[in-house]
Design a protein around this motif. Structure first.
Motif, PDB file in Angstrom:
ATOM      1  N   ILE A 140       0.870  -1.191   0.000  1.00 33.97           N
ATOM      2  CA  ILE A 140       0.000   0.000   0.000  1.00 33.97           C
ATOM      3  C   ILE A 140       0.900   1.233   0.000  1.00 33.97           C
ATOM      4  O   ILE A 140       1.805   1.332   0.828  1.00 33.97           O
ATOM      5  N   ARG A 141       0.646   2.163  -0.943  1.00 33.08           N
ATOM      6  CA  ARG A 141       1.503   3.366  -1.003  1.00 33.08           C
ATOM      7  C   ARG A 141       0.738   4.624  -0.584  1.00 33.08           C
ATOM      8  O   ARG A 141       1.244   5.440   0.153  1.00 33.08           O
ATOM      9  N   PHE A 142      -0.495   4.787  -1.097  1.00 35.69           N
ATOM     10  CA  PHE A 142      -1.296   5.960  -0.709  1.00 35.69           C
ATOM     11  C   PHE A 142      -2.702   5.502  -0.359  1.00 35.69           C
ATOM     12  O   PHE A 142      -3.297   4.711  -1.093  1.00 35.69           O
ATOM     13  N   VAL A 149      -7.031  13.716  -2.450  1.00 33.80           N
ATOM     14  CA  VAL A 149      -6.399  15.043  -2.393  1.00 33.80           C
ATOM     15  C   VAL A 149      -5.556  15.262  -3.649  1.00 33.80           C
ATOM     16  O   VAL A 149      -5.614  16.319  -4.284  1.00 33.80           O
ATOM     17  N   HIS A 150      -4.790  14.219  -4.026  1.00 31.89           N
ATOM     18  CA  HIS A 150      -3.950  14.352  -5.222  1.00 31.89           C
ATOM     19  C   HIS A 150      -4.792  14.636  -6.450  1.00 31.89           C
ATOM     20  O   HIS A 150      -4.517  15.541  -7.234  1.00 31.89           O
ATOM     21  N   TRP A 151      -5.881  13.856  -6.645  1.00 33.64           N
ATOM     22  CA  TRP A 151      -6.669  14.018  -7.872  1.00 33.64           C
ATOM     23  C   TRP A 151      -7.502  15.292  -7.860  1.00 33.64           C
ATOM     24  O   TRP A 151      -7.800  15.844  -8.920  1.00 33.64           O
ATOM     25  N   GLY A 247      13.905  14.264  -6.111  1.00 32.96           N
ATOM     26  CA  GLY A 247      13.190  14.863  -7.251  1.00 32.96           C
ATOM     27  C   GLY A 247      11.738  15.126  -6.887  1.00 32.96           C
ATOM     28  O   GLY A 247      11.180  16.189  -7.193  1.00 32.96           O
ATOM     29  N   GLN A 248      11.122  14.167  -6.195  1.00 34.34           N
ATOM     30  CA  GLN A 248       9.715  14.342  -5.808  1.00 34.34           C
ATOM     31  C   GLN A 248       9.569  15.441  -4.766  1.00 34.34           C
ATOM     32  O   GLN A 248       8.581  16.165  -4.753  1.00 34.34           O
ATOM     33  N   LYS A 249      10.587  15.552  -3.893  1.00 32.51           N
ATOM     34  CA  LYS A 249      10.521  16.621  -2.891  1.00 32.51           C
ATOM     35  C   LYS A 249      10.575  17.990  -3.569  1.00 32.51           C
ATOM     36  O   LYS A 249       9.881  18.926  -3.166  1.00 32.51           O
ATOM     37  N   GLY A 324       6.443  17.443 -16.722  1.00 30.85           N
ATOM     38  CA  GLY A 324       7.499  16.477 -16.390  1.00 30.85           C
ATOM     39  C   GLY A 324       6.993  15.463 -15.381  1.00 30.85           C
ATOM     40  O   GLY A 324       7.251  14.261 -15.488  1.00 30.85           O
ATOM     41  N   HIS A 325       6.248  15.945 -14.391  1.00 25.18           N
ATOM     42  CA  HIS A 325       5.703  15.064 -13.347  1.00 25.18           C
ATOM     43  C   HIS A 325       4.710  14.063 -13.957  1.00 25.18           C
ATOM     44  O   HIS A 325       4.756  12.867 -13.652  1.00 25.18           O
ATOM     45  N   ILE A 326       3.842  14.555 -14.848  1.00 24.79           N
ATOM     46  CA  ILE A 326       2.849  13.664 -15.459  1.00 24.79           C
ATOM     47  C   ILE A 326       3.560  12.614 -16.327  1.00 24.79           C
ATOM     48  O   ILE A 326       3.192  11.444 -16.343  1.00 24.79           O
ATOM     49  N   GLY A 335       4.964   1.064 -13.629  1.00 22.76           N
ATOM     50  CA  GLY A 335       4.530   0.781 -12.252  1.00 22.76           C
ATOM     51  C   GLY A 335       4.263   2.005 -11.401  1.00 22.76           C
ATOM     52  O   GLY A 335       3.729   1.881 -10.308  1.00 22.76           O
ATOM     53  N   ALA A 336       4.608   3.226 -11.913  1.00 20.39           N
ATOM     54  CA  ALA A 336       4.452   4.418 -11.073  1.00 20.39           C
ATOM     55  C   ALA A 336       2.981   4.826 -10.927  1.00 20.39           C
ATOM     56  O   ALA A 336       2.534   5.190  -9.840  1.00 20.39           O
ATOM     57  N   PHE A 337       2.221   4.740 -12.042  1.00 26.35           N
ATOM     58  CA  PHE A 337       0.843   5.235 -12.006  1.00 26.35           C
ATOM     59  C   PHE A 337      -0.011   4.500 -10.974  1.00 26.35           C
ATOM     60  O   PHE A 337      -0.887   5.099 -10.346  1.00 26.35           O
ATOM     61  N   ASP A 338       0.294   3.199 -10.788  1.00 31.12           N
ATOM     62  CA  ASP A 338      -0.489   2.396  -9.825  1.00 31.12           C
ATOM     63  C   ASP A 338      -0.578   3.076  -8.456  1.00 31.12           C
ATOM     64  O   ASP A 338      -1.589   2.976  -7.768  1.00 31.12           O
ATOM     65  N   ALA A 339       0.515   3.758  -8.065  1.00 28.51           N
ATOM     66  CA  ALA A 339       0.567   4.365  -6.729  1.00 28.51           C
ATOM     67  C   ALA A 339      -0.601   5.321  -6.524  1.00 28.51           C
ATOM     68  O   ALA A 339      -1.233   5.334  -5.473  1.00 28.51           O
ATOM     69  N   MET A 340      -0.908   6.123  -7.562  1.00 27.85           N
ATOM     70  CA  MET A 340      -2.022   7.076  -7.446  1.00 27.85           C
ATOM     71  C   MET A 340      -3.309   6.526  -8.025  1.00 27.85           C
ATOM     72  O   MET A 340      -4.398   6.952  -7.673  1.00 27.85           O
ATOM     73  N   GLY A 341      -3.167   5.552  -8.964  1.00 23.78           N
ATOM     74  CA  GLY A 341      -4.361   4.978  -9.586  1.00 23.78           C
ATOM     75  C   GLY A 341      -5.059   4.035  -8.633  1.00 23.78           C
ATOM     76  O   GLY A 341      -6.254   4.163  -8.369  1.00 23.78           O
TER      77      GLY A 341
HETATM   78  C1  HEM Z   1      -2.555  13.363 -15.059  1.00 24.79           C
HETATM   79  C2  HEM Z   1      -1.915  14.009 -14.133  1.00 24.79           C
HETATM   80  C3  HEM Z   1      -1.079  13.409 -13.021  1.00 24.79           C
HETATM   81  C4  HEM Z   1      -0.614  12.136 -12.845  1.00 24.79           C
HETATM   82  C5  HEM Z   1      -0.794  10.948 -13.760  1.00 24.79           C
HETATM   83  C6  HEM Z   1       0.094  12.111 -11.599  1.00 24.79           C
HETATM   84  C7  HEM Z   1       0.692  10.993 -11.050  1.00 24.79           C
HETATM   85  C8  HEM Z   1       1.286  10.935  -9.805  1.00 24.79           C
HETATM   86  C9  HEM Z   1       1.822   9.743  -9.193  1.00 24.79           C
HETATM   87  C10 HEM Z   1       1.819   8.354  -9.823  1.00 24.79           C
HETATM   88  C11 HEM Z   1       2.311  10.090  -7.984  1.00 24.79           C
HETATM   89  C12 HEM Z   1       2.941   9.139  -6.947  1.00 24.79           C
HETATM   90  C13 HEM Z   1       4.412   8.965  -7.158  1.00 24.79           C
HETATM   91  C14 HEM Z   1       4.962   7.943  -6.168  1.00 24.79           C
HETATM   92  O1  HEM Z   1       4.309   6.972  -5.848  1.00 24.79           O
HETATM   93  O2  HEM Z   1       6.083   8.113  -5.711  1.00 24.79           O
HETATM   94  C15 HEM Z   1       2.098  11.503  -7.817  1.00 24.79           C
HETATM   95  C16 HEM Z   1       2.483  12.245  -6.723  1.00 24.79           C
HETATM   96  C17 HEM Z   1       2.345  13.606  -6.608  1.00 24.79           C
HETATM   97  N1  HEM Z   1       1.654  14.431  -7.484  1.00 24.79           N
HETATM   98 FE1  HEM Z   1       0.847  13.891  -9.247  1.00 24.79          FE
HETATM   99  N2  HEM Z   1       0.060  13.358 -11.044  1.00 24.79           N
HETATM  100  C18 HEM Z   1      -0.644  14.190 -11.888  1.00 24.79           C
HETATM  101  C19 HEM Z   1      -0.902  15.519 -11.732  1.00 24.79           C
HETATM  102  C20 HEM Z   1      -0.455  16.274 -10.669  1.00 24.79           C
HETATM  103  C21 HEM Z   1      -0.658  17.684 -10.515  1.00 24.79           C
HETATM  104  C22 HEM Z   1      -1.390  18.561 -11.528  1.00 24.79           C
HETATM  105  C23 HEM Z   1      -0.072  18.056  -9.358  1.00 24.79           C
HETATM  106  C24 HEM Z   1       0.006  19.408  -8.707  1.00 24.79           C
HETATM  107  C25 HEM Z   1      -0.382  20.506  -9.231  1.00 24.79           C
HETATM  108  C26 HEM Z   1       0.520  16.863  -8.772  1.00 24.79           C
HETATM  109  C27 HEM Z   1       1.218  16.851  -7.590  1.00 24.79           C
HETATM  110  C28 HEM Z   1       1.774  15.719  -7.014  1.00 24.79           C
HETATM  111  C29 HEM Z   1       2.581  15.727  -5.820  1.00 24.79           C
HETATM  112  C30 HEM Z   1       2.969  16.971  -4.997  1.00 24.79           C
HETATM  113  C31 HEM Z   1       2.936  14.408  -5.562  1.00 24.79           C
HETATM  114  C32 HEM Z   1       3.820  13.900  -4.420  1.00 24.79           C
HETATM  115  C33 HEM Z   1       5.275  14.128  -4.730  1.00 24.79           C
HETATM  116  C34 HEM Z   1       5.709  13.493  -6.002  1.00 24.79           C
HETATM  117  O3  HEM Z   1       5.473  12.299  -6.208  1.00 24.79           O
HETATM  118  O4  HEM Z   1       6.300  14.205  -6.813  1.00 24.79           O
HETATM  119  N3  HEM Z   1       0.249  15.815  -9.589  1.00 24.79           N
HETATM  120  N4  HEM Z   1       1.452  11.989  -8.943  1.00 24.79           N
END
Ligand code: HEM
Length: 377
Positions: A140-142, A149-151, A247-249, A324-326, A335-341
């Motif tokens: 379990i990650r999130f 909150v993320h979505w 990088g995530q920080k 870049g984050h997306i 495997g990264a998307f699963d964490a939030m999916g």
């Molecule tokens: C389609 C859009 C997005 C996707 C697919 C996505 C995907 C993800 C994923 C998979 C994680 C977890 C990473 C991990 O498990 O380590 C994450 C974390 C995070 N997301 Fe997103 N995200 C999206 C859009 C956004 C947006 C628009 C924001 C802010 C404006 C955001 C802010 C964050 C933050 C702050 C985290 C935690 C730190 C990090 O992992 O960088 N995300 N996101």
């Protein structure tokens, strides 16, 4: 994992990749078409032809008359509302030139640059795979609240980015693409949506700050992670990382700091002249620190104009960072998307990218087991 769960996960992944590619294409089309901007700019055409909106006389109007108003009264007429008495604000032309000039041009380069960089990275590095292959064992990650909150933050940000970019660049290509009526309709409702969804985004970043602050405090591991390039460039390199890597920080803090800055400047635009001045004081501080000569006496309308410029600059930079984050959260890393999916990740993925987090979880698990067996005795 059962076959049905695998199919569902594959489908979700395909949707994620599809959505990312669609966003990428949208941004590319937006920025490339906007490069044709100057040809289509209605005001530029109007000015060249001596016409101005509203059927007034344009360049054939009485220049001496208007010059007298501007020079004689510094562009003001007296009345009960001093703000409404500003008839000619010469600095407004500078603001317009900045907005339609360097701001728009550099904004295109920042966005195109980021898309090009990601495309290059994908060509050179390809998708970052789980090197040990999927183990089938999940961690379990999130939890549900974290994902909600993320979505909330993500979905509102994406709509804000698209509708905001339309306000900056839409006029250059949308009317010829969808017709002026549909463009007008989209822009009007886009702006209404922008105004209201901003509150969802503000709530999102506040909650994000609270739930993930503790995991985003920099540690000495982050330095090693940075020195090893995050292991992103070379296969087989996995620098140490707790729940979030360096990088995530950086992404987290950028989202929080630029999110607050976007929110403050956005609120100043949403409720004009209702907030205490922000830019005169900020410019005075910058002058003190860096010896610059930014203006420190600003009229209320200039404050509004600086709020608009700053809002757009931060919005464009944040959009580029989030692209870049997306990328890394979808097609960039297996495997990264699963964490939030779905909220969980493969054990091998977690060990390769967040080894110290896995170690902590395992230690906690062992402690819990020991406590339980101690209790049973
Ligand atoms: C389609 C859009 C997005 C996707 C697919 C996505 C995907 C993800 C994923 C998979 C994680 C977890 C990473 C991990 O498990 O380590 C994450 C974390 C995070 N997301 Fe997103 N995200 C999206 C859009 C956004 C947006 C628009 C924001 C802010 C404006 C955001 C802010 C964050 C933050 C702050 C985290 C935690 C730190 C990090 O992992 O960088 N995300 N996101």
């Amino acid at each position: 994992m059962t076959a049905a769960a695998k199919r569902a996960s594959l489908k979700r992944r395909k949707i994620g990749v599809g959505a990312f590619l669609a966003c990428l294409v949208l941004v590319l089309v937006t920025v490339l078409l906007s490069a044709r901007g100057p040809d289509l700019m209605p005001t530029a055409i109007a000015q060249e032809q001596g016409q101005v909106p509203g059927g007034s006389l344009g360049s054939s109007s009485d220049a001496d008359f208007w010059r007298a108003i501007r020079d004689g009264n510094a562009g003001n007429v007296s009345g009960p509302d001093a703000q409404a008495g500003v008839m000619i604000q010469s600095e407004g032309d500078l603001w317009r030139a900045m907005r339609n000039g360097p701001l728009s041009t550099y904004g295109v380069w920042v966005l195109v640059g980021m898309v090009a960089l990601l495309a290059l990275f994908f060509l050179l590095r390809g998708r970052i795979k789980i090197e040990g292959g999927a183990s089938g064992h999940r961690l379990i990650r999130f939890n549900g609240f974290e994902r909600a909150v993320h979505w909330l933050t993500a979905s509102t940000f994406i709509v804000l980015a698209v509708t905001g970019l339309n306000l900056l660049y839409g006029k250059y290509f949308m009317p010829s693409l969808v017709g002026p009526e549909i463009f007008g309709w989209l822009t009007y409702y886009g702006k209404v949506g922008h105004n209201y969804l901003a509150f969802g985004f503000m709530i999102g970043i506040c909650l994000m700050f609270v739930i993930w602050l503790a995991d985003n405090i920099p540690t000495h591991h982050d330095l090693i992670w940075v020195l090893k390039g995050g292991g992103l460039l070379v296969k087989g390199v996995h620098p140490p990382s707790k729940k979030f890597n360096a990088g995530q920080k950086v992404i987290f803090w950028l989202v929080i700091v630029s999110g607050v800055s976007l929110s403050l400047s956005g609120l100043a635009l949403l409720f004009p002249f209702k907030f205490p001045p922000m830019f005169a004081g900020t410019f005075a501080l910058i002058n003190d620190w860096f010896g610059t000569t930014l203006p420190t006496v600003l009229t209320p309308i200039q404050e509004q104009q600086y709020a608009q410029l700053w809002h757009a600059i931060v919005g464009v930079v944040m959009t580029a960072v989030i692209l870049g984050h997306i990328y890394i959260g979808t097609i960039g890393m297996e495997g990264a998307f699963d964490a939030m999916g779905e909220g969980d990740v493969d054990y091998n993925w977690a060990r390769e990218h967040h080894n110290l987090w896995v170690r902590d979880l395992e230690e906690k698990g062992r402690e819990a087991l020991a406590a339980r067996s101690g209790g049973d005795d």
